[in-house]
Design an enzyme around this catalytic site. Structure first.
Site, short mmCIF file in Angstrom:
data_model
loop_
_atom_site.label_atom_id
_atom_site.label_comp_id
_atom_site.label_asym_id
_atom_site.label_seq_id
_atom_site.Cartn_x
_atom_site.Cartn_y
_atom_site.Cartn_z
N SER A 22 0.83 -1.22 0.00
CA SER A 22 0.00 0.00 0.00
C SER A 22 0.86 1.27 0.00
CB SER A 22 -0.98 0.00 1.18
OG SER A 22 -0.32 0.19 2.40
N ASN A 23 2.05 1.21 0.60
CA ASN A 23 2.93 2.38 0.52
C ASN A 23 3.53 2.54 -0.87
OD1 ASN A 23 3.26 3.93 3.15
ND2 ASN A 23 3.33 1.80 3.86
N ARG A 74 23.42 -13.17 3.64
CA ARG A 74 22.82 -11.84 3.54
C ARG A 74 23.65 -10.95 2.61
NH1 ARG A 74 19.45 -9.68 6.76
NH2 ARG A 74 20.06 -10.86 8.59
N ASN A 116 13.29 4.43 4.48
CA ASN A 116 12.36 3.44 5.02
C ASN A 116 11.21 4.13 5.73
OD1 ASN A 116 11.43 0.78 5.81
ND2 ASN A 116 12.19 1.21 7.88
N HIS A 118 8.36 3.51 8.82
CA HIS A 118 8.14 2.65 9.98
C HIS A 118 6.92 3.15 10.76
CE1 HIS A 118 9.28 -0.16 13.14
NE2 HIS A 118 8.94 0.79 13.99
N GLU A 183 0.86 7.15 6.96
CA GLU A 183 2.01 6.66 6.18
C GLU A 183 1.87 7.06 4.72
OE1 GLU A 183 3.32 2.59 6.67
OE2 GLU A 183 2.27 2.42 8.58
#
Ligand code: GRF
Length: 217
Positions: A22-23, A74, A116, A118, A183
């Site tokens: 959705s962001n 990673r 980012n 949050h 957001e």
């Protein structure tokens, strides 16, 4: 991987997702209606079932699935992400519900070039389930933070924060819903602020070129 200086002027975004997206959609919509002057050149998901991939395809954006499971470490995974992003001349990497810790290989390829979102007022409630943490802690105000990504989990310089009141009868879900609305406003604004340039870092403080017009700090 060579680290060219971060180039906000190129306005080419790479968005990393793991789920709903959705962001990502908020960024797509903000670009479409002129609030965000940028192009999303690729959406990369670590999960092939991420619903956000459909949103990207519907908007005609290139998608790529890079499963972390296909890589031994990673570092190897982050290196592969960096290669794909750099191959598309991405200037700013936007994490949008990307459920992976970002490591040195990616951070060093995009110095101060990863952002980012949050769902809490950091440094309160970093990590998973920030909305649940807020409800269980009993805070009266929570919110949203958009920040630059550093090696510290949810700990980089803060670009924008928006407060959301926590009501006495809030559940994790009801609070998450109201935070999500904020957001979707805050993320495009923060990305636009970064792309406009002129900002600087003073220690861990993000100092914008000009004062934001609303209640953001
Ligand atoms: C959002 O709450 C975001 O703040 C967090 O993960 C969630 C992603 O939601 N990092 P969506 O995939 O953007 O809908």
């Amino acid at each position: 991987m060579p680290a060219d200086p971060f180039n906000p002027a190129n306005r080419r975004l790479g968005v990393l997702i793991s789920g709903r997206g959705s962001n990502l959609q908020a960024l797509i919509d903000a670009i479409a209606d002129g609030r965000l002057d940028a192009t999303i050149v690729v959406v990369i998901s670590n999960r092939e079932d991420a619903a956000g991939l459909q949103r990207a395809r519907a908007a005609g954006i290139e998608t790529l699935v890079l499963s972390h499971r296909a890589f031994a470490s990673r570092d190897d995974y982050d290196h592969a992400l960096a290669v794909e992003l750099r191959a598309r001349d991405v200037g700013l990497v936007c994490l949008a519900g990307f459920m992976r810790l970002v490591g040195a290989q990616l951070i060093e390829a995009f110095p101060n070039g990863i952002v980012n979102i949050h769902p809490s007022l950091l440094p309160a409630f970093p990590g998973l389930e920030a909305q649940r943490q807020a409800v269980e802690h009993g805070v009266k105000v929570s919110g949203v933070t958009v920040h630059l990504v550093t090696a510290e989990l949810d700990g980089g310089p803060i670009i924008i924060q928006r407060a959301v009141r926590v009501m006495p009868d809030d559940t994790t879900e009801s609070l998450a819903t109201r935070i999500l609305e904020e957001e979707h406003r805050a993320y495009p604004e923060a990305v636009q602020t970064i792309l406009e340039g002129g900002w600087r870092l003073e220690g861990r403080r993000f100092v914008p070129a000009k004062s934001p017009t609303s209640a953001s700090a």
